[in-house]
Enzyme design. Structure first.
Site, PDB file in Angstrom:
ATOM      1  N   HIS A 160     -12.646  -5.260   5.972  1.00 21.54           N
ATOM      2  CA  HIS A 160     -11.409  -6.014   5.787  1.00 21.54           C
ATOM      3  C   HIS A 160     -11.692  -7.480   5.452  1.00 21.54           C
ATOM      4  CE1 HIS A 160     -11.897  -8.111   9.613  1.00 21.54           C
ATOM      5  NE2 HIS A 160     -12.282  -6.943  10.118  1.00 21.54           N
ATOM      6  N   GLU A 175     -12.282  -0.372  14.771  1.00 22.32           N
ATOM      7  CA  GLU A 175     -13.411  -1.170  15.245  1.00 22.32           C
ATOM      8  C   GLU A 175     -13.817  -0.738  16.647  1.00 22.32           C
ATOM      9  OE1 GLU A 175     -16.134  -2.550  14.995  1.00 22.32           O
ATOM     10  OE2 GLU A 175     -15.714  -4.539  14.181  1.00 22.32           O
TER      11      GLU A 175
END
Length: 198
Positions: free
Chosen positions: A7, A76
């Site tokens: 990202h 994550e």
């Protein structure tokens, strides 16, 4: 080809925080990074994202015109009580334990070994669906985070989870894994086309 996109820069990254499940939004720079990646990903036939907003927003900003599928396995790592802490505030002994033991679990968090297992399963599934000789075709873009992408890279190279500590991955970087006949092949790692002069 499996194309792994980290990202764009988030507010947590910009502030130097250890960022796991905390859902920090993209900065303006992160959004611009994500926009700039789209032309490098032309030809993708599928886009998958972590459920966290910084990954979903990056996936949308790529502008590929494809629906964004959410797969929780690309989230994550859970840093537990250290999530959102400044990197320098994490005690040295904790960093040492993380590096020495892939089964180390921060209080309330997740181990690197667990990340490796869930990401490995996701990669194997994509390889079976889109790999050499499979019915699926085209590039698959997965927008995720530093730890899952490092885990996928270690998976592609046949390394243990501890190999993640020897890899550096920039925000809005692209890592490519080819669908080889004998298994995955790391084609490119940590490419940052947005940082190159035009």
């Amino acid at each position: 080809m499996l194309i792994l996109v980290r990202h764009g820069e988030s507010t947590g990254n910009a502030d130097g925080l250890l960022l796991g499940r905390l859902d920090a939004p993209l900065t303006q720079r992160g959004l611009e990074q994500a926009h700039s990646l789209g032309s490098s990903l032309a030809g993708a036939t599928r886009v998958i994202s972590s459920p966290l907003a910084r990954a979903r927003d990056t996936a949308e900003a790529l502008g590929l015109g494809l629906p964004v599928e959410i797969d929780d396995r690309w989230i994550e790592v859970d840093y537990g009580e250290f999530d959102g802490q400044p990197l320098g505030a994490v005690p040295a002994e904790v960093w040492l334990r993380w590096r020495e033991d892939r089964h180390f679990r921060p209080p309330g968090g997740e181990t690197l070994a667990e990340v490796g297992i869930r990401v490995g399963k996701a990669c194997e599934e994509l390889f079976a669906t889109h790999g050499e000789g499979a019915r699926g075709d085209g590039d698959v873009v997965v927008v995720s985070h530093v730890s899952p992408i490092k885990a996928a890279t270690c998976w592609s190279l046949g390394l243990g989870d501890e190999g993640a500590w020897r890899l550096y991955l920039a925000t809005a970087s692209i890592t490519r894994v080819s669908w080889g006949t004998g298994g995955p092949v790391l084609n490119r790692f940590n490419d940052t086309p947005w940082s190159k002069p035009t």
